[in-house]
Design an enzyme around this catalytic site. Structure first.
Site, short mmCIF file in Angstrom:
data_model
loop_
_atom_site.label_atom_id
_atom_site.label_comp_id
_atom_site.label_asym_id
_atom_site.label_seq_id
_atom_site.Cartn_x
_atom_site.Cartn_y
_atom_site.Cartn_z
N LYS A 76 0.83 -1.21 0.00
CA LYS A 76 0.00 0.00 0.00
C LYS A 76 0.86 1.25 0.00
O LYS A 76 0.55 2.23 -0.66
CB LYS A 76 -0.91 -0.03 1.23
CG LYS A 76 -2.16 0.78 1.04
CD LYS A 76 -3.05 0.67 2.26
CE LYS A 76 -3.79 -0.64 2.32
NZ LYS A 76 -4.43 -0.85 3.62
N HIS A 92 -8.46 0.32 -9.43
CA HIS A 92 -9.54 1.24 -9.04
C HIS A 92 -9.15 1.86 -7.71
O HIS A 92 -8.50 1.20 -6.90
CB HIS A 92 -10.86 0.49 -8.89
CG HIS A 92 -11.99 1.37 -8.43
ND1 HIS A 92 -12.61 2.27 -9.25
CD2 HIS A 92 -12.59 1.49 -7.21
CE1 HIS A 92 -13.54 2.92 -8.57
NE2 HIS A 92 -13.56 2.46 -7.32
N PHE A 136 13.98 -7.60 -8.43
CA PHE A 136 14.39 -6.30 -8.96
C PHE A 136 15.50 -5.71 -8.11
O PHE A 136 15.57 -5.93 -6.92
CB PHE A 136 13.18 -5.36 -9.02
CG PHE A 136 12.13 -5.82 -10.00
CD1 PHE A 136 12.24 -5.50 -11.34
CD2 PHE A 136 11.07 -6.61 -9.59
CE1 PHE A 136 11.31 -5.94 -12.27
CE2 PHE A 136 10.12 -7.06 -10.50
CZ PHE A 136 10.24 -6.72 -11.84
N GLU A 177 -2.13 -12.54 -4.84
CA GLU A 177 -2.36 -11.15 -4.43
C GLU A 177 -2.90 -10.36 -5.60
O GLU A 177 -2.25 -10.28 -6.64
CB GLU A 177 -1.05 -10.52 -3.97
CG GLU A 177 -0.38 -11.29 -2.84
CD GLU A 177 0.77 -10.51 -2.22
OE1 GLU A 177 0.82 -9.27 -2.39
OE2 GLU A 177 1.60 -11.15 -1.56
P1 ADP Z 1 -1.70 -6.67 3.12
O1 ADP Z 1 -0.29 -7.03 3.40
O2 ADP Z 1 -2.61 -6.81 4.34
O3 ADP Z 1 -2.25 -7.40 1.92
P2 ADP Z 1 -1.52 -4.29 1.42
O4 ADP Z 1 -0.61 -3.14 1.69
O5 ADP Z 1 -1.16 -5.20 0.29
O6 ADP Z 1 -1.67 -5.10 2.80
O7 ADP Z 1 -2.98 -3.70 1.22
C1 ADP Z 1 -4.01 -4.58 0.84
C2 ADP Z 1 -5.40 -4.13 1.27
O8 ADP Z 1 -5.67 -2.82 0.74
C3 ADP Z 1 -6.47 -5.02 0.68
O9 ADP Z 1 -6.71 -6.16 1.51
C4 ADP Z 1 -7.67 -4.09 0.62
O10 ADP Z 1 -8.41 -4.16 1.83
C5 ADP Z 1 -7.05 -2.69 0.48
N1 ADP Z 1 -7.16 -2.10 -0.87
C6 ADP Z 1 -7.53 -0.81 -1.11
N2 ADP Z 1 -7.54 -0.53 -2.42
C7 ADP Z 1 -7.15 -1.68 -3.06
C8 ADP Z 1 -6.99 -2.00 -4.44
N3 ADP Z 1 -7.19 -1.10 -5.43
N4 ADP Z 1 -6.59 -3.27 -4.75
C9 ADP Z 1 -6.37 -4.17 -3.77
N5 ADP Z 1 -6.52 -3.92 -2.44
C10 ADP Z 1 -6.91 -2.67 -2.07
MG MG Z 2 -1.22 -7.48 0.04
#
Ligand code: ADP
Ligand code: MG
Length: 169
Positions: free
Chosen positions: A21, A84, A109, A79
């Site tokens: 994220k 969006h 990478f 994953e």
């Molecule tokens: P994690 O390690 O818990 O998967 P991430 O940083 O990968 O954390 O964030 C994933 C979470 O972000 C998803 O589970 C979802 O709740 C939220 N999220 C928000 N926007 C999106 C998006 N466009 N695509 C996927 N997940 C999203």
């Molecule tokens: Mg994730």
């Protein structure tokens, strides 16, 4: 890959907090119940397709299938980055996806910048390929409209229900 297109759905679980994220590319993780049902010919790498959260709209997606560090890289993880901007996280919701095509193998990478650039290329490639009529039509597949009923059952049951639905494709 003979198993494509591949339909599946399951609860969005917490990942490993690898900070996707923070890179601006969050990835929604599927539980083992979904990963374990992947056909053997769907290997690790980057895929593109369509995704919907709960019974929301269907958006383009890119998915990474990789080796799961939690299981010392003996199990796969799936994953999905939905193309969006969501207002809120959707942990615990049912994510439905159809994997339509393969983009590239998993690679390592040299830098974070190189990784982000590669993912942004994947996203651009997914956007273009999904406009092809044979790929675009999957957006309207009944699989996505049947989400409403299956989201009322437990996530575990949903994962097994999706097997039945998937077999119909
Ligand atoms: P994690 O390690 O818990 O998967 P991430 O940083 O990968 O954390 O964030 C994933 C979470 O972000 C998803 O589970 C979802 O709740 C939220 N999220 C928000 N926007 C999106 C998006 N466009 N695509 C996927 N997940 C999203
Ligand atoms: Mg994730």
């Amino acid at each position: 890959m003979k198993s494509l297109p591949f339909f599946c759905r399951g609860e969005v679980i917490r990942g490993f907090g690898r900070g996707s994220k923070e890179l601006g590319i969050p990835t929604a993780n599927f539980p083992d119940s979904v990963v374990d049902n992947l056909p053997p010919d769907i290997g690790t790498g980057i895929y593109f397709g369509w995704a919907c959260v709960g019974n929301g709209d269907v958006y383009k997606m890119v998915m990474s299938i990789g080796w799961n560090p939690y299981y010392k890289n003996t199990k796969k993880s799936m994953e999905t980055h939905v193309i969006h901007k969501f207002k809120e996280d959707f942990y615990g919701e049912i994510l439905s996806v159809v994997m339509v095509g393969y983009i590239r193998p998993e690679t390592t990478f040299d830098s974070l910048e190189a990784l982000i650039a590669a993912i942004n290329n994947d996203i651009e490639e997914a956007k273009v390929k999904l406009e092809l009529p044979e790929h675009h039509k999957l957006k309207d597949d009944n699989f996505f409209t049947s989400t409403a009923s299956s989201s009322s059952v437990s996530p575990t049951a949903t994962a097994s229900t999706s097997q039945t639905i998937m077999n119909g494709h």
